[in-house]
Motif scaffolding. Structure first.
Motif, PDB file in Angstrom:
ATOM      1  N   ARG A   1      -3.993  85.254   6.128  1.00 29.69           N
ATOM      2  CA  ARG A   1      -5.430  84.962   6.161  1.00 29.69           C
ATOM      3  C   ARG A   1      -6.236  86.254   6.180  1.00 29.69           C
ATOM      4  O   ARG A   1      -7.229  86.413   5.454  1.00 29.69           O
ATOM      5  CB  ARG A   1      -5.778  84.101   7.381  1.00 29.69           C
ATOM      6  N   ILE A   2      -5.808  87.215   6.993  1.00 36.57           N
ATOM      7  CA  ILE A   2      -6.503  88.501   7.094  1.00 36.57           C
ATOM      8  C   ILE A   2      -6.429  89.248   5.764  1.00 36.57           C
ATOM      9  O   ILE A   2      -7.422  89.826   5.306  1.00 36.57           O
ATOM     10  CB  ILE A   2      -5.932  89.342   8.255  1.00 36.57           C
ATOM     11  N   ASP A   3      -5.258  89.237   5.126  1.00 42.52           N
ATOM     12  CA  ASP A   3      -5.120  89.900   3.817  1.00 42.52           C
ATOM     13  C   ASP A   3      -6.087  89.292   2.796  1.00 42.52           C
ATOM     14  O   ASP A   3      -6.709  90.024   2.024  1.00 42.52           O
ATOM     15  CB  ASP A   3      -3.682  89.797   3.301  1.00 42.52           C
ATOM     16  N   ARG A   4      -6.199  87.951   2.809  1.00 44.97           N
ATOM     17  CA  ARG A   4      -7.144  87.291   1.894  1.00 44.97           C
ATOM     18  C   ARG A   4      -8.575  87.727   2.191  1.00 44.97           C
ATOM     19  O   ARG A   4      -9.362  87.970   1.278  1.00 44.97           O
ATOM     20  CB  ARG A   4      -7.020  85.774   2.008  1.00 44.97           C
ATOM     21  N   ARG A   5      -8.890  87.802   3.456  1.00 46.50           N
ATOM     22  CA  ARG A   5     -10.245  88.204   3.863  1.00 46.50           C
ATOM     23  C   ARG A   5     -10.536  89.638   3.416  1.00 46.50           C
ATOM     24  O   ARG A   5     -11.635  89.930   2.942  1.00 46.50           O
ATOM     25  CB  ARG A   5     -10.390  88.056   5.381  1.00 46.50           C
TER      26      ARG A   5
ATOM     27  N   PRO B   1       9.009  84.049  19.570  1.00 44.12           N
ATOM     28  CA  PRO B   1       9.540  82.725  19.244  1.00 44.12           C
ATOM     29  C   PRO B   1       9.203  82.384  17.790  1.00 44.12           C
ATOM     30  O   PRO B   1       8.145  82.770  17.287  1.00 44.12           O
ATOM     31  CB  PRO B   1       8.800  81.791  20.207  1.00 44.12           C
ATOM     32  N   PRO B   2      10.091  81.666  17.097  1.00 40.51           N
ATOM     33  CA  PRO B   2       9.860  81.363  15.672  1.00 40.51           C
ATOM     34  C   PRO B   2       8.499  80.730  15.385  1.00 40.51           C
ATOM     35  O   PRO B   2       7.856  81.085  14.395  1.00 40.51           O
ATOM     36  CB  PRO B   2      10.997  80.401  15.318  1.00 40.51           C
ATOM     37  N   LYS B   3       8.053  79.818  16.228  1.00 40.53           N
ATOM     38  CA  LYS B   3       6.758  79.162  16.001  1.00 40.53           C
ATOM     39  C   LYS B   3       5.619  80.185  16.067  1.00 40.53           C
ATOM     40  O   LYS B   3       4.707  80.163  15.234  1.00 40.53           O
ATOM     41  CB  LYS B   3       6.544  78.060  17.033  1.00 40.53           C
ATOM     42  N   LEU B   4       5.678  81.075  17.048  1.00 34.64           N
ATOM     43  CA  LEU B   4       4.654  82.115  17.174  1.00 34.64           C
ATOM     44  C   LEU B   4       4.713  83.064  15.985  1.00 34.64           C
ATOM     45  O   LEU B   4       3.674  83.439  15.434  1.00 34.64           O
ATOM     46  CB  LEU B   4       4.820  82.884  18.483  1.00 34.64           C
ATOM     47  N   LEU B   5       5.914  83.427  15.582  1.00 35.44           N
ATOM     48  CA  LEU B   5       6.057  84.312  14.427  1.00 35.44           C
ATOM     49  C   LEU B   5       5.445  83.678  13.183  1.00 35.44           C
ATOM     50  O   LEU B   5       4.728  84.339  12.424  1.00 35.44           O
ATOM     51  CB  LEU B   5       7.528  84.644  14.193  1.00 35.44           C
ATOM     52  N   ASP B   6       5.667  82.380  12.994  1.00 37.93           N
ATOM     53  CA  ASP B   6       5.053  81.671  11.861  1.00 37.93           C
ATOM     54  C   ASP B   6       3.530  81.722  11.950  1.00 37.93           C
ATOM     55  O   ASP B   6       2.849  81.939  10.941  1.00 37.93           O
ATOM     56  CB  ASP B   6       5.516  80.213  11.814  1.00 37.93           C
ATOM     57  N   GLN B   7       2.986  81.529  13.167  1.00 35.01           N
ATOM     58  CA  GLN B   7       1.523  81.597  13.353  1.00 35.01           C
ATOM     59  C   GLN B   7       1.008  82.978  12.983  1.00 35.01           C
ATOM     60  O   GLN B   7      -0.015  83.107  12.312  1.00 35.01           O
ATOM     61  CB  GLN B   7       1.143  81.325  14.814  1.00 35.01           C
ATOM     62  N   LEU B   8       1.710  84.009  13.427  1.00 36.90           N
ATOM     63  CA  LEU B   8       1.257  85.371  13.179  1.00 36.90           C
ATOM     64  C   LEU B   8       1.337  85.717  11.696  1.00 36.90           C
ATOM     65  O   LEU B   8       0.440  86.383  11.161  1.00 36.90           O
ATOM     66  CB  LEU B   8       2.071  86.360  14.019  1.00 36.90           C
ATOM     67  N   VAL B   9       2.371  85.264  11.021  1.00 31.45           N
ATOM     68  CA  VAL B   9       2.482  85.499   9.584  1.00 31.45           C
ATOM     69  C   VAL B   9       1.335  84.795   8.863  1.00 31.45           C
ATOM     70  O   VAL B   9       0.703  85.369   7.960  1.00 31.45           O
ATOM     71  CB  VAL B   9       3.861  85.039   9.055  1.00 31.45           C
ATOM     72  N   THR B  10       1.033  83.567   9.259  1.00 32.33           N
ATOM     73  CA  THR B  10      -0.085  82.832   8.666  1.00 32.33           C
ATOM     74  C   THR B  10      -1.398  83.575   8.885  1.00 32.33           C
ATOM     75  O   THR B  10      -2.223  83.691   7.965  1.00 32.33           O
ATOM     76  CB  THR B  10      -0.163  81.407   9.263  1.00 32.33           C
TER      77      THR B  10
ATOM     78  N   LEU C   1      -7.922  86.021  15.582  1.00 34.20           N
ATOM     79  CA  LEU C   1      -7.014  85.122  16.282  1.00 34.20           C
ATOM     80  C   LEU C   1      -7.779  84.302  17.318  1.00 34.20           C
ATOM     81  O   LEU C   1      -8.713  84.792  17.942  1.00 34.20           O
ATOM     82  CB  LEU C   1      -5.900  85.906  16.969  1.00 34.20           C
ATOM     83  N   SER C   2      -7.358  83.077  17.498  1.00 34.73           N
ATOM     84  CA  SER C   2      -7.987  82.210  18.495  1.00 34.73           C
ATOM     85  C   SER C   2      -7.459  82.552  19.886  1.00 34.73           C
ATOM     86  O   SER C   2      -6.421  83.218  20.031  1.00 34.73           O
ATOM     87  CB  SER C   2      -7.656  80.748  18.185  1.00 34.73           C
ATOM     88  N   SER C   3      -8.157  82.067  20.897  1.00 30.78           N
ATOM     89  CA  SER C   3      -7.706  82.272  22.279  1.00 30.78           C
ATOM     90  C   SER C   3      -6.302  81.718  22.479  1.00 30.78           C
ATOM     91  O   SER C   3      -5.486  82.316  23.173  1.00 30.78           O
ATOM     92  CB  SER C   3      -8.658  81.593  23.269  1.00 30.78           C
ATOM     93  N   ARG C   4      -6.030  80.585  21.848  1.00 31.52           N
ATOM     94  CA  ARG C   4      -4.717  79.958  21.993  1.00 31.52           C
ATOM     95  C   ARG C   4      -3.617  80.863  21.445  1.00 31.52           C
ATOM     96  O   ARG C   4      -2.591  81.076  22.091  1.00 31.52           O
ATOM     97  CB  ARG C   4      -4.696  78.605  21.282  1.00 31.52           C
ATOM     98  N   VAL C   5      -3.844  81.435  20.268  1.00 34.95           N
ATOM     99  CA  VAL C   5      -2.844  82.317  19.668  1.00 34.95           C
ATOM    100  C   VAL C   5      -2.712  83.590  20.497  1.00 34.95           C
ATOM    101  O   VAL C   5      -1.602  84.063  20.753  1.00 34.95           O
ATOM    102  CB  VAL C   5      -3.175  82.634  18.194  1.00 34.95           C
ATOM    103  N   VAL C   6      -3.832  84.140  20.939  1.00 36.20           N
ATOM    104  CA  VAL C   6      -3.791  85.339  21.785  1.00 36.20           C
ATOM    105  C   VAL C   6      -2.989  85.039  23.050  1.00 36.20           C
ATOM    106  O   VAL C   6      -2.142  85.841  23.468  1.00 36.20           O
ATOM    107  CB  VAL C   6      -5.212  85.840  22.124  1.00 36.20           C
TER     108      VAL C   6
END
Length: 123
Positions: A90-94, A77-86, A57-62
């Motif tokens: 990404r982590i699952d792909r990695r 918040p919905p926007k944060l939840l969307d970021q975390l799901v994304t 996670l980036s500093s901004r997301v943290v």
């Protein structure tokens, strides 16, 4: 707690703590002499920050996640939840990619140990 004590207990450098403060991830109050003083919860917060960074996670997301942790809220918040799901996708792909690399490396190791091993599946 002073900066050196937090650094020792959390297993990080003083420089890392200064960076976390600069990124608004770890608040500190200043003494009249300018020394940083952290709350007793700082060590746990630093460990959480490091886990979030280790997850990529980036500093901004943290910075966006920490208020949810601080408030103990079960709702993001919905926007944060969307970021975390994304980020989770990404982590699952990695993880999938790393498992494939590990399997490939196991094949290479097997061939290195036994040059007569069948390696046709490695192509």
């Amino acid at each position: 707690m002073r900066i050196g004590e937090v650094a020792d207990k959390a297993g990080v450098s003083v420089r890392a703590l200064r960076y976390y403060e600069q990124q608004e991830l770890l608040p500190a109050r200043r003494s009249p002499g300018g020394q940083r003083h952290y709350p007793d919860t700082a060590v746990g917060r630093v460990r959480l920050i490091q886990q979030l960074y280790a997850a990529g996670l980036s500093s901004r997301v943290v910075r966006d996640v920490l208020p949810c942790v601080d408030s103990g809220s079960d709702e993001a918040p919905p926007k944060l939840l969307d970021q975390l799901v994304t980020e989770r996708v990404r982590i699952d792909r990695r993880i999938t990619d790393l498992l494939a690399v590990r399997d490939r490396l196991d094949d290479v190791i097997a061939v290195a140990r036994d040059p007569d091993a069948d390696c046709s599946h490695m192509r």
